[in-house]
Design an enzyme around this catalytic site. Structure first.
Site, short mmCIF file in Angstrom:
data_model
loop_
_atom_site.label_atom_id
_atom_site.label_comp_id
_atom_site.label_asym_id
_atom_site.label_seq_id
_atom_site.Cartn_x
_atom_site.Cartn_y
_atom_site.Cartn_z
N GLU A 65 -46.62 22.89 -27.96
CA GLU A 65 -47.07 24.22 -28.33
C GLU A 65 -47.59 24.98 -27.10
O GLU A 65 -48.07 24.37 -26.15
CB GLU A 65 -48.20 24.12 -29.36
CG GLU A 65 -47.80 23.45 -30.68
CD GLU A 65 -47.01 24.39 -31.61
OE1 GLU A 65 -46.40 25.36 -31.12
OE2 GLU A 65 -47.01 24.13 -32.82
N HIS B 178 -42.16 27.14 -28.67
CA HIS B 178 -42.37 25.69 -28.55
C HIS B 178 -41.03 24.97 -28.53
O HIS B 178 -40.04 25.44 -29.08
CB HIS B 178 -43.32 25.14 -29.63
CG HIS B 178 -42.76 24.97 -30.99
ND1 HIS B 178 -43.48 25.28 -32.12
CD2 HIS B 178 -41.57 24.50 -31.46
CE1 HIS B 178 -42.76 25.00 -33.19
NE2 HIS B 178 -41.59 24.54 -32.82
N ASP C 250 -39.77 14.45 -32.32
CA ASP C 250 -41.12 14.56 -32.89
C ASP C 250 -41.21 14.05 -34.33
O ASP C 250 -40.19 13.76 -34.97
CB ASP C 250 -41.63 16.01 -32.80
CG ASP C 250 -40.58 17.04 -33.20
OD1 ASP C 250 -39.64 16.68 -33.92
OD2 ASP C 250 -40.70 18.20 -32.78
N ASN D 170 -42.68 30.79 -31.40
CA ASN D 170 -43.69 30.97 -30.35
C ASN D 170 -43.26 30.31 -29.03
O ASN D 170 -44.06 30.17 -28.12
CB ASN D 170 -45.04 30.40 -30.80
CG ASN D 170 -45.00 28.90 -31.05
OD1 ASN D 170 -43.95 28.27 -30.93
ND2 ASN D 170 -46.13 28.32 -31.40
C1 GLP Z 1 -39.84 22.68 -35.54
C2 GLP Z 1 -39.54 21.41 -34.71
C3 GLP Z 1 -38.76 21.75 -33.49
C4 GLP Z 1 -37.74 22.78 -33.88
C5 GLP Z 1 -38.44 24.09 -34.12
C6 GLP Z 1 -37.57 25.18 -34.73
O1 GLP Z 1 -41.12 22.77 -35.98
N1 GLP Z 1 -40.64 20.61 -34.35
O2 GLP Z 1 -38.18 20.59 -32.94
O3 GLP Z 1 -36.81 22.98 -32.85
O4 GLP Z 1 -39.62 23.89 -34.86
O5 GLP Z 1 -37.31 24.94 -36.06
P1 GLP Z 1 -36.19 25.66 -36.90
O6 GLP Z 1 -34.88 25.17 -36.36
O7 GLP Z 1 -36.42 25.24 -38.33
O8 GLP Z 1 -36.35 27.12 -36.68
#
Ligand code: GLP
Length: 247
Positions: free
Chosen positions: A143, A138, A67, A136
Site C-alpha cells: 500500500e 498498490h 498475497d 490507489n
Molecule cells: C487486490 C489485490 C491485488 C490486485 C488489486 C486489484 O486487492 N491484492 O493483487 O491486483 O487489488 O484488484 P482488482 O483486479 O480486483 O481490481
C-alpha cells in the site's frame, strides 16, 4: 514499459494468457508469480482453455501468489487460496507441491512470511510476475506509505483497498484489516512483469503512472517504471485518460 492497449477485457484476457503460455513453452518449469482480484480472472479462464486444448502444460510450472488475507483459512470462500483453486488450479495439471500461497491463517504470521521468502529464494527469483493494480497504485498489497518493505510482510490494508474489495464480502466490516504480501523487492527482482488493468476505475491511476516519470512510495506501482522488462496490457477504458491518446 511496453504498453499494449486492447479493445476490451476479453482481448486483454486472451493476450495475457497467450503471453504467459508462451513463457511456459519457452521454459516448462517457469516460476510464475500470480495475482488475484477481478482483473486476472479472464486470463485464468483463457489459460484453462489453452490447457484443455493441449496448448500449454503446467506439470512443471511453479507458482507463487502475491498475497493473502490474514485470518482467512484456505477453505474460506473469500481467501485467495479458495479463489486460486476455484478459478485456476483445480482445472489444470499443476502438481499440488508446486503451488505456493501465503497462509493467512498461520499461527505465527511473521514466521510464515520468512518461510515464504525462503521458498521463493530457493528458485532465486520469479521468472514472470503477473500484477493487477489497486486504484490507489498498490501492487500485491503493498500500500502507499512513507516506506515500502522489500520482503514478504504483514501489511495493514488501506481503507480505499478495503472498500474496493468489499464487493467480494458480505459487508465492509467483514473485509480483513491485514494481509500478507510479497514485498516490493521480490516483485522487482522478477525477470519479467506483466501488468494488467481493465475498466474505467483504473483510468486515473494508469494515467498518473504513465504521465509521471518519478517513482514514489506513495504510488507503489511507480517502481515498475524502473524495472527493465514490464509489459502492460490495458483495455481502452483503463487507458482512456492516458495523455496524448485520442487527441
Ligand atoms: C487486490 C489485490 C491485488 C490486485 C488489486 C486489484 O486487492 N491484492 O493483487 O491486483 O487489488 O484488484 P482488482 O483486479 O480486483 O481490481
Amino acid at each position: 514499459m511496453n504498453v499494449i492497449i486492447v479493445r476490451d477485457y476479453d482481448e486483454l484476457s486472451k493476450k495475457a494468457a497467450q503471453i504467459v503460455a508462451n513463457e511456459i513453452k519457452k521454459k516448462p518449469n517457469l516460476v510464475l508469480g500470480l495475482a488475484t482480484g477481478s482483473t486476472p480472472l479472464g486470463m485464468y479462464r483463457e489459460l484453462v482453455k489453452l490447457y484443455k486444448k493441449g496448448e500449454v502444460d503446467f506439470s512443471q510450472v511453479i507458482t507463487f501468489n502475491l498475497d493473502e488475507y490474514v485470518g482467512l483459512s484456505p477453505s474460506d470462500k473469500n481467501s485467495y487460496h479458495y479463489y486460486m483453486y476455484e478459478n485456476f488450479f483445480k482445472h489444470i495439471n499443476i502438481p499440488q507441491q508446486n503451488i505456493h500461497i501465503p497462509d493467512g491463517a498461520a499461527e505465527n504470521i511473521e514466521e510464515e512470511c520468512r518461510r515464504y521468502d525462503e521458498k521463493i529464494m530457493k528458485h532465486q527469483r520469479i521468472d514472470m510476475q503477473v500484477l493487477g493494480i489497486g486504484t490507489n497504485g498498490h501492487i500485491g498489497f503493498n500500500e502507499p506509505g512513507d516506506e515500502l518493505i522489500t520482503t514478504t510482510h504483514v501489511t495493514k490494508l488501506a481503507e480505499e483497498t478495503r472498500k474496493a474489495n468489499a464487493r467480494f464480502f458480505e459487508s465492509l466490516d467483514k473485509v480483513p484489516q491485514y494481509a500478507i504480501t510479497m514485498g516490493l523487492g521480490t516483485i522487482m527482482k522478477a525477470k519479467k512483469i506483466l501488468l494488467l488493468a481493465s475498466g474505467k476505475s483504473k483510468a486515473k491511476i494508469i494515467s498518473e503512472l504513465l504521465g509521471d516519470e518519478s517513482v514514489s512510495t506513495k504510488v507503489p506501482a511507480s517502481f515498475l517504471l524502473i524495472h527493465p522488462d514490464v509489459t502492460c496490457i490495458f483495455d481502452e477504458e483503463a487507458a482512456s485518460l492516458i495523455k496524448g491518446r485520442g487527441e
